[in-house]
Design a protein around this motif. Sequence first.
Motif, PDB file in Angstrom:
ATOM      1  N   GLY A 165       0.813  -1.212   0.000  1.00  0.00           N
ATOM      2  CA  GLY A 165       0.000   0.000   0.000  1.00  0.00           C
ATOM      3  C   GLY A 165       0.845   1.260   0.000  1.00  0.00           C
ATOM      4  O   GLY A 165       0.564   2.223  -0.719  1.00  0.00           O
ATOM      5  N   GLY A 202      -4.601  -3.446   3.581  1.00  0.00           N
ATOM      6  CA  GLY A 202      -4.547  -3.075   2.176  1.00  0.00           C
ATOM      7  C   GLY A 202      -4.477  -4.271   1.236  1.00  0.00           C
ATOM      8  O   GLY A 202      -4.098  -4.133   0.075  1.00  0.00           O
ATOM      9  N   ASP A 255      -6.633   0.521   3.825  1.00  0.00           N
ATOM     10  CA  ASP A 255      -5.257   0.408   3.334  1.00  0.00           C
ATOM     11  C   ASP A 255      -4.387   1.389   4.117  1.00  0.00           C
ATOM     12  O   ASP A 255      -4.095   2.486   3.675  1.00  0.00           O
TER      13      ASP A 255
END
Length: 161
Positions: free
Chosen positions: A37, A130, A137
């Motif tokens: 992420g 995520g 996320d």
Amino acid sequence: MAGDGAPGSEVFDASGMSVAIVAASWHTQVMDGLVGGAQRALAEYGVTSSHLVQVPGTFELPVVASVLAQQGWDAIVALGVVIRGGTPHFDYVCKAATDGLVRVGLDHGVAVGFGVLTCDNDQQALDRAGLAHSREDKGYEAAAAALLTARTLRGDARRTP
């Protein structure tokens, strides 16, 4: 859901910024999601100068983040996960990591994105990691927050009248 009420932010050109990601190694699946992420955010914001450093655990994040700050990175993204167990270990590690990362930002005047999950169980961590099935996320959010803060510290942020 924990993400309710999160501020929206526009993606801006951060191609001139250098960003270090320091990530704990415990809980591989969750950490892979957090790092992924953060890397997605850096790519979306156009960051071309980044470096990933892995540390044994969340407790070690502040000392490595401090050294990275001394090296002159524009922003540091700290990623980790601590899952509550049956001992006070959770409280000690969470407090040490949080206090230490705050100190890095204040002592060095550097943007520190806080991506340390402090969860009661594995499912809460997976929900925030995520991953494809996650609701949030937090790695992306920590990287975006670090970039926005770095832009402000540089004086590049839009000023409102």
